[in-house]
Design an enzyme around this catalytic site. Structure first.
Site, PDB file in Angstrom:
ATOM      1  N   LYS A  61      -5.545   6.128   8.027  1.00  0.00           N
ATOM      2  CA  LYS A  61      -6.885   6.490   7.543  1.00  0.00           C
ATOM      3  C   LYS A  61      -7.309   7.808   8.181  1.00  0.00           C
ATOM      4  O   LYS A  61      -8.268   7.859   8.964  1.00  0.00           O
ATOM      5  CB  LYS A  61      -7.899   5.391   7.897  1.00  0.00           C
ATOM      6  CG  LYS A  61      -7.680   4.074   7.183  1.00  0.00           C
ATOM      7  CD  LYS A  61      -8.182   4.114   5.749  1.00  0.00           C
ATOM      8  CE  LYS A  61      -8.127   2.738   5.115  1.00  0.00           C
ATOM      9  NZ  LYS A  61      -8.614   2.757   3.712  1.00  0.00           N
ATOM     10  N   ARG A 111       0.859  -1.178   0.000  1.00  0.00           N
ATOM     11  CA  ARG A 111       0.000   0.000   0.000  1.00  0.00           C
ATOM     12  C   ARG A 111       0.891   1.223   0.000  1.00  0.00           C
ATOM     13  O   ARG A 111       1.692   1.416   0.918  1.00  0.00           O
ATOM     14  CB  ARG A 111      -0.905   0.018   1.231  1.00  0.00           C
ATOM     15  CG  ARG A 111      -1.907   1.171   1.277  1.00  0.00           C
ATOM     16  CD  ARG A 111      -2.761   1.056   2.533  1.00  0.00           C
ATOM     17  NE  ARG A 111      -3.853   2.006   2.570  1.00  0.00           N
ATOM     18  CZ  ARG A 111      -3.778   3.233   3.092  1.00  0.00           C
ATOM     19  NH1 ARG A 111      -2.622   3.650   3.615  1.00  0.00           N
ATOM     20  NH2 ARG A 111      -4.826   4.031   3.087  1.00  0.00           N
ATOM     21  N   SER A 137     -12.322  -3.262   1.986  1.00  0.00           N
ATOM     22  CA  SER A 137     -12.410  -2.562   3.270  1.00  0.00           C
ATOM     23  C   SER A 137     -13.865  -2.265   3.585  1.00  0.00           C
ATOM     24  O   SER A 137     -14.606  -1.781   2.721  1.00  0.00           O
ATOM     25  CB  SER A 137     -11.628  -1.250   3.223  1.00  0.00           C
ATOM     26  OG  SER A 137     -10.247  -1.488   3.071  1.00  0.00           O
TER      27      SER A 137
END
Length: 287
Positions: free
Chosen positions: A141, A43, A112
């Site tokens: 996040k 990621r 997710s």
């Protein structure tokens, strides 16, 4: 190495190069795998496509060597080009049906989710696994509200496909998440941001294994151990965690657990149980 059944995974590790300046992604993720991470995801939200593809190819080679599934976040073209085992998408990314059409029936596709409604929709849509979170606030996040362990409990009760708790999970709160019903954990900064990723992964795996042995209720929030003859209440589950909790990390120590000396390299995997007797000898200076 022969690849194990990916559905048996327990610890999911995700790259985050900003948490380990001066150390390569390959170095950090190999240590995570050696410690027990059994799925790796690339990621890198701000990386160029060229850098992303370079890391993806290198991680594909690394994970193949250890028989660990490799997932690419968001970038379906990079996943295909690098020969990844699958891809992971958020709620606002490529639709699940389209991702499946492009990646094929054998690809591992993760989604997710932030609510039970989203989880069940992903399950009906053919997702292979889902992420449940963020359980706690997390820097990966920003701006995303934590779903708390209440959603973890809902997932444990209603979701049939594999799911992994994610978001702000550390060794300090892992027991709480496991007690809520999680059987798989994902960590980012807690693993890759630590100087000893392998040790941290071993400690996470010890927590997961202890929760499994303890049944659905998971491990207790704290245990009582006797340290140098003094009773201590601790959330530590391994010798390494106890040493750190006592402020002795990095010190010259000899550790004896229940009458047996534990080598330093085994501290992270030496599990503590309620009533354990620990003797710590701290060497100061030259003696």
């Amino acid at each position: 190495m022969e690849k194990r059944n990916w559905r048996d995974f327990k610890l999911y590790a995700i790259t985050a190069a900003n948490y380990h300046p001066g150390r390569s992604v390959l170095e950090v993720m190999e240590q995570a795998i050696l410690g027990g991470a059994d799925i790796v995801q690339l990621r890198a939200k701000d990386a160029s496509k060229e850098a992303l593809l370079r890391d993806a190819r290198a991680l594909r080679e690394l994970t193949a060597r250890y028989g660990v599934p490799f997932i690419v976040n968001d970038h379906i073209d990079v996943a295909l080009e690098a020969g990844a085992d699958g891809a992971h998408f958020g709620q606002d990314d490529l639709p699940l049906a389209e991702a499946r059409r492009i990646l094929g029936p054998d690809a591992i596709i993760g989604i997710s989710t932030h609510s039970l409604e989203q989880a069940l929709a992903a399950e009906r849509g053919g997702a292979d696994y889902i992420g449940v979170g963020p359980v706690f606030p997390t820097g990966t996040k920003p701006g995303r509200a934590a779903v708390t362990t209440s959603y973890v409990r809902e997932a444990a009760a209603h979701v049939s496909i594999p799911w992994v708790a994610i978001g702000g999970i550390t060794l300090a709160n892992a027991d709480e998440v496991l007690a809520a019903g999680a059987t798989r954990l994902c960590a980012v900064s807690a693993i890759v941001g630590d100087a000893r990723p392998a040790d941290v992964c071993r400690a996470f795996r010890a927590r997961i294994d202890a929760a499994e042995r303890g049944g659905a209720g998971g491990a207790p929030a704290s245990i009582a151990v006797v340290v140098n003859g003094r009773r201590e209440e601790t959330a530590a589950r391994t010798v390494a965690e106890l040493v750190e909790a006592l402020g002795l990390a990095g010190k010259s120590l000899v550790v004896e657990l229940n009458g047996v000396i534990v080598a330093r390299e085994a501290w992270a995997s030496a599990a503590l149980a309620d009533g354990a007797a620990v003797e710590l000898v701290h060497f100061v200076g030259g003696g």
